[in-house]
Design an enzyme around this catalytic site. Structure first.
Site, PDB file in Angstrom:
ATOM      1  N   ARG A  26      27.347  28.718 -47.555  1.00  7.21           N
ATOM      2  CA  ARG A  26      25.929  28.885 -47.905  1.00  7.21           C
ATOM      3  C   ARG A  26      25.710  30.165 -48.716  1.00  7.21           C
ATOM      4  O   ARG A  26      24.826  30.212 -49.579  1.00  7.21           O
ATOM      5  CB  ARG A  26      25.073  28.863 -46.630  1.00  7.21           C
ATOM      6  CG  ARG A  26      24.943  27.416 -46.090  1.00  7.21           C
ATOM      7  CD  ARG A  26      24.698  27.378 -44.616  1.00  7.21           C
ATOM      8  NE  ARG A  26      24.427  26.040 -44.095  1.00  7.21           N
ATOM      9  CZ  ARG A  26      25.371  25.166 -43.712  1.00  7.21           C
ATOM     10  NH1 ARG A  26      26.665  25.478 -43.802  1.00  7.21           N
ATOM     11  NH2 ARG A  26      25.039  23.975 -43.243  1.00  7.21           N
ATOM     12  N   ASP A 314      32.163  21.098 -33.382  1.00  2.00           N
ATOM     13  CA  ASP A 314      33.506  21.364 -33.912  1.00  2.00           C
ATOM     14  C   ASP A 314      34.497  21.779 -32.827  1.00  2.00           C
ATOM     15  O   ASP A 314      35.682  21.966 -33.106  1.00  2.00           O
ATOM     16  CB  ASP A 314      33.441  22.459 -34.986  1.00  2.00           C
ATOM     17  CG  ASP A 314      32.820  21.932 -36.274  1.00  2.00           C
ATOM     18  OD1 ASP A 314      32.799  20.699 -36.470  1.00  2.00           O
ATOM     19  OD2 ASP A 314      32.346  22.753 -37.079  1.00  2.00           O
TER      20      ASP A 314
HETATM   21  C1  S3P Z   1      28.825  21.991 -40.892  1.00  2.00           C
HETATM   22  C2  S3P Z   1      28.252  20.993 -40.170  1.00  2.00           C
HETATM   23  C3  S3P Z   1      28.986  20.140 -39.209  1.00  2.00           C
HETATM   24  C4  S3P Z   1      30.331  20.733 -38.842  1.00  2.00           C
HETATM   25  C5  S3P Z   1      31.074  21.254 -40.051  1.00  2.00           C
HETATM   26  C6  S3P Z   1      30.258  22.325 -40.763  1.00  2.00           C
HETATM   27  C7  S3P Z   1      27.995  22.785 -41.824  1.00  2.00           C
HETATM   28  O1  S3P Z   1      29.205  18.871 -39.810  1.00  2.00           O
HETATM   29  O2  S3P Z   1      31.106  19.776 -38.184  1.00  2.00           O
HETATM   30  O3  S3P Z   1      32.318  21.814 -39.666  1.00  2.00           O
HETATM   31  O4  S3P Z   1      28.460  23.847 -42.290  1.00  2.00           O
HETATM   32  O5  S3P Z   1      26.865  22.368 -42.099  1.00  2.00           O
HETATM   33  P1  S3P Z   1      28.143  17.651 -39.652  1.00  2.00           P
HETATM   34  O6  S3P Z   1      26.934  18.015 -40.394  1.00  2.00           O
HETATM   35  O7  S3P Z   1      28.861  16.469 -40.247  1.00  2.00           O
HETATM   36  O8  S3P Z   1      27.929  17.521 -38.178  1.00  2.00           O
END
Ligand code: S3P
Length: 438
Positions: A26, A314
């Site tokens: 981000r 995660d």
């Molecule tokens: C993330 C969101 C999650 C997570 C990924 C990172 C993010 O995924 O599993 O490691 O940085 O927005 P999902 O949005 O598919 O749940």
């Protein structure tokens, strides 16, 4: 690259983990469209974030990166340029989903590609709502490559997400930055809110109320100067290692403890973990603390609360490992989203753990794991960084050596993991142990 890990004793240690992956992505994305230069320290220079960095270089953004220091010379909301070749986002779901939202609203066409794992992950979850906003995206049956057409009029949206996903939410927030009027995004369970926090810090008009996010098109995003906290998801592997090791303790410094990320803490505390947080403070808008962990006797529990699950999404591969070390039975339901990660994580973990002698039953949306000893043997990471790191931790208290196939992808989220584990006392090597001195 394969890794051999021997049962090991851990040394009492004090360490920190690399910067947060979600926040580092981000920092690059929001920094690139800010009005002026943003500086970040603690940037994660893992392969996933480096793919995002390269994407913005290809779109004409000037970025300086030296180790964990990052300066992004933002070009403003309308300053990105068309990449002359397809943008390769490697293994990163976060990069592809967030960039699709952003690129849907640009004046130029884009093409996004990725590695074999990313190319089979579902993209319909972002394509459908972005199309509702006016985007035009062509996919290969809902998967990469994605061709995103430019020059489309993007309208605001009111959207109830069918699944809990911070990537989908953030993709829609990025597109909403270009839509007149207010967009409203409603999630079924609270997911990580790093995008909302960063946008707010950049002076964007965004309001969050539990599962509802409202955002107004900003005139411009103000640049930032912040330190990125250590990644709680990386810290989870070290926490787990010290919970199962005998008579050892760990202090983890400067870890991000954003409440939308730390469901794992709640879960392991319920399992009996001896863990405490101290020195609470903030890096920018993100809460941070030091974490103290001690070897603990864990007990099996039931996990089926969807709110808690999305706060620990995660951490399930490493929770599977802890469940085998815990007394009794652990039952986990409602984690079907794990089947859409870098690998099908329910399957990858169940195959490996069964191979190592753990007694478990795989279910469509979960697993039942019985307290078992990890025997030695061979497992495959299926190219998934979190599966690979979970088996490294599993090996610490195993009966014999474990060989983990294909661990290169650890670098996507935790560069330096192998050397760090070595420094904590784990006997591991990328060569067969017969050839090296452990
Ligand atoms: C993330 C969101 C999650 C997570 C990924 C990172 C993010 O995924 O599993 O490691 O940085 O927005 P999902 O949005 O598919 O749940």
């Amino acid at each position: 690259m394969d890794l051999y890990v021997l049962p090991s004793k851990l040394k009492d240690s004090e360490v920190s983990v690399p910067g947060d992956k979600s926040i580092s992505h981000r920092a690059l994305i929001f920094g690139a469209i800010a009005e002026g230069s943003s500086s970040f320290t603690g940037f994660l220079s893992g392969n996933d974030c480096l793919a995002t960095l390269k994407a913005f270089l290809m779109m004409g953004v000037n970025i300086e990166q030296s180790d964990t220091n990052l300066t992004v010379h933002g070009v403003g909301l309308m300053g990105l340029k068309k990449s002359i070749s397809p943008i390769d986002l490697g293994n990163s779901g976060t990069a592809v989903r967030l960039l699709t939202g952003l690129l849907s609203a640009q004046k130029f066409d884009s093409e996004l590609i990725g590695d074999a794992s990313l190319s089979i992950r579902p993209m319909e979850r972002i394509i459908k709502p972005l199309k509702k906003m006016g985007a035009e995206i062509k996919s290969s049956s809902g998967c990469l490559p994605l061709k995103i057409l430019g020059n489309k009029h993007i309208s605001s949206i009111s959207y109830k997400m069918p699944m809990a996903s911070a990537q989908v939410k953030s993709s829609l927030l990025l597109a909403s930055l270009y839509a007149e009027g207010e967009s409203i995004i409603i999630e079924p369970s609270v997911t990580r809110d790093h995008s909302e926090r960063m946008l707010k810090a950049m002076n964007c008009s965004i309001r969050c109320n539990n599962k509802k996010v409202r955002i107004l098109q900003p005139m411009k995003l103000q640049p930032l100067d912040i330190r990125i906290p250590g990644d709680f998801s990386s810290a989870a592997f070290l926490i787990a290692a010290f919970l199962i090791a005998k008579k050892s303790s760990l202090i983890l410094r400067d870890v991000g403890i954003n409440p939308t990320r730390i469901g794992f803490l709640t879960i392991i505390k319920n399992m009996g973990a001896q863990i405490k947080l101290e020195n609470y403070r903030s890096f920018g808008d993100e809460p941070v603390a030091d974490i103290y962990v001690q070897s603990s006797c864990l007990k099996g529990i039931e996990i089926d609360d969807s709110e808690l699950i999305s706060l620990a999404i995660d951490e399930f591969p490493i929770l599977f490992v802890l469940a085998a070390y815990a007394e009794g039975m652990t039952r986990i339901n409602g984690i079907d989203e794990l089947r859409h990660k870098e690998s099908d994580r329910i399957k990858s973990m169940c195959i490996g753990m069964k191979n190592l002698g753990v007694s478990l039953k795989e279910k469509k949306d979960g697993v039942v794991i019985e307290n078992s000893e990890f025997m030695g043997g061979d497992v495959d990471s299926f190219g998934d960084h979190r599966v690979a790191m979970s088996f490294v931790v599993a090996a610490i208290g195993a009966k014999d050596k474990i060989k983990i196939k294909d661990v290169k992808n650890i670098d996507t989220s935790f560069p330096g993991f192998i050397d760090l584990m070595k420094s904590l006392g784990v006997s591991l090597s990328i060569d067969a142990p017969s050839k090296v001195n452990f």
